[in-house]
Scaffold this active site. Structure first.
Site, PDB file in Angstrom:
ATOM      1  N   ASP A   1       0.861  -1.171   0.000  1.00 26.54           N
ATOM      2  CA  ASP A   1       0.000   0.000   0.000  1.00 26.54           C
ATOM      3  C   ASP A   1       0.909   1.236   0.000  1.00 26.54           C
ATOM      4  OD1 ASP A   1      -2.227   1.722   0.542  1.00 26.54           O
ATOM      5  OD2 ASP A   1      -1.736   1.593   2.685  1.00 26.54           O
ATOM      6  N   ARG A   2       0.372   2.383  -0.365  1.00 24.29           N
ATOM      7  CA  ARG A   2       1.215   3.578  -0.414  1.00 24.29           C
ATOM      8  C   ARG A   2       1.060   4.429   0.857  1.00 24.29           C
ATOM      9  NH1 ARG A   2       0.174   8.558  -4.462  1.00 24.29           N
ATOM     10  NH2 ARG A   2      -0.748   9.391  -2.539  1.00 24.29           N
ATOM     11  N   ASP A   3      -0.055   5.139   0.974  1.00 22.97           N
ATOM     12  CA  ASP A   3      -0.229   6.095   2.088  1.00 22.97           C
ATOM     13  C   ASP A   3      -0.246   5.384   3.444  1.00 22.97           C
ATOM     14  OD1 ASP A   3      -0.466   8.062   0.129  1.00 22.97           O
ATOM     15  OD2 ASP A   3      -2.664   7.967   0.109  1.00 22.97           O
TER      16      ASP A   3
ATOM     17  N   THR B   1      -2.442   1.219  -4.819  1.00 19.60           N
ATOM     18  CA  THR B   1      -2.951   2.346  -4.034  1.00 19.60           C
ATOM     19  C   THR B   1      -4.316   2.834  -4.531  1.00 19.60           C
ATOM     20  OG1 THR B   1      -2.407   4.603  -3.307  1.00 19.60           O
ATOM     21  CG2 THR B   1      -1.507   3.937  -5.423  1.00 19.60           C
ATOM     22  N   ASN B   2      -5.241   3.012  -3.599  1.00 15.80           N
ATOM     23  CA  ASN B   2      -6.545   3.622  -3.918  1.00 15.80           C
ATOM     24  C   ASN B   2      -6.369   5.135  -3.901  1.00 15.80           C
ATOM     25  OD1 ASN B   2      -7.759   1.113  -3.929  1.00 15.80           O
ATOM     26  ND2 ASN B   2      -8.822   1.376  -1.973  1.00 15.80           N
ATOM     27  N   GLN B   3      -6.711   5.788  -5.000  1.00 14.93           N
ATOM     28  CA  GLN B   3      -6.559   7.250  -5.061  1.00 14.93           C
ATOM     29  C   GLN B   3      -7.813   7.876  -5.657  1.00 14.93           C
ATOM     30  OE1 GLN B   3      -4.163   8.979  -3.667  1.00 14.93           O
ATOM     31  NE2 GLN B   3      -3.002   7.188  -3.042  1.00 14.93           N
TER      32      GLN B   3
ATOM     33  N   ARG C   1     -10.690  -0.919  -7.088  1.00 19.01           N
ATOM     34  CA  ARG C   1     -10.297  -0.402  -5.769  1.00 19.01           C
ATOM     35  C   ARG C   1     -10.137  -1.533  -4.767  1.00 19.01           C
ATOM     36  NH1 ARG C   1     -10.852   4.586  -3.608  1.00 19.01           N
ATOM     37  NH2 ARG C   1     -11.562   3.718  -1.657  1.00 19.01           N
ATOM     38  N   LYS C   2      -9.080  -1.455  -3.952  1.00 22.75           N
ATOM     39  CA  LYS C   2      -9.006  -2.382  -2.832  1.00 22.75           C
ATOM     40  C   LYS C   2     -10.226  -2.163  -1.947  1.00 22.75           C
ATOM     41  CE  LYS C   2      -5.059  -0.525  -1.751  1.00 22.75           C
ATOM     42  NZ  LYS C   2      -3.883  -0.077  -0.992  1.00 22.75           N
TER      43      LYS C   2
ATOM     44  N   ASP D   1      -1.913  -0.450   5.794  1.00 21.36           N
ATOM     45  CA  ASP D   1      -2.219   0.126   7.117  1.00 21.36           C
ATOM     46  C   ASP D   1      -3.712   0.197   7.415  1.00 21.36           C
ATOM     47  OD1 ASP D   1      -2.776   2.217   5.337  1.00 21.36           O
ATOM     48  OD2 ASP D   1      -2.241   3.757   6.809  1.00 21.36           O
TER      49      ASP D   1
HETATM   50 MG   LIG Z   1      -2.856   3.219   3.407  1.00 20.05          MG
END
Ligand SMILES: [Mg+2]
Length: 191
Positions: free
Chosen positions: A18-20, A62-64, A112-113, A139
């Site tokens: 995951d990114r963020d 990543t979901n954006q 999307r996840k 996270d």
């Molecule tokens: Mg995250």
């Protein structure tokens, strides 16, 4: 050697990140809307460089939906990805590809996840990926659901974001990507 190291040393494993909140500092409840807003989490680049040796493929998923909401343009996300990839290169680390789901939650449930779309795209791009020999690091419970539905091992980063009803989806838990990397690479379990 710890159990996880032993397990992944037996065959070619892939790592989904995951990114963020994992690679970069989580932008509160908002979105990272430009490269200037993107801030690496402490130690995450060094962690990536260490993890490179252990995994066949490393992918970012990543979901954006900030793009779908019109809070940023697709070109802003591309600029953020370029910044990420150049930082990763400079650190001697490696990420095969960054996958982003930019649609809105209500109309993009496949990509999307926790939908599987980004993982399926990755498996098409990199045929060496096997989901049951993959680890998903994220996270939130969305990440844990995404990984466990695909048969991956799951690693939760940080403290919160997972309701107790989802605890059974979490295989391992670490405070940061750096701690996870230390565990994987050096076998060190930080307190
Ligand atoms: Mg995250």
């Amino acid at each position: 050697m710890n159990e996880l190291q032993r397990q992944i040393s037996r065959s070619n494993w892939s790592l989904f990140l995951d990114r963020d909140g994992v690679l970069n500092v989580r932008p509160g409840n908002g979105y990272v809307v430009s490269p200037q807003h993107f801030q690496w989490a402490e130690g995450s680049l060094e962690a990536l460089a260490g993890l490179k040796k252990m995994f066949r493929h490393i992918l970012v998923v990543t979901n954006q939906q900030g793009v779908g909401k019109g809070l940023m343009q697709a070109s802003d996300l591309e600029a953020i990805n370029r910044k990420m990839l150049s930082g990763i290169r400079e650190a001697g680390a490696h990420v095969d590809k960054i996958y982003s789901a930019t649609g809105l939650r209500k109309c993009d449930s496949f990509l999307r996840k926790p939908g599987p779309g980004m993982a399926l795209e990755a498996a098409e791009d990199f045929p060496g990926i096997c989901f049951t020999r993959s680890i998903m690091v994220g996270d939130t419970f969305t990440d844990m659901l995404f990984g466990s539905r695909l048969g991956m091992l799951t690693v939760l980063i940080g403290q919160g974001n997972v309701p107790s009803s989802y605890y059974h989806l979490v295989d391992y838990r670490f405070a940061s990507l750096r701690d996870f990397a230390n565990f994987m690479v050096k076998g060190i379990q930080n307190p």
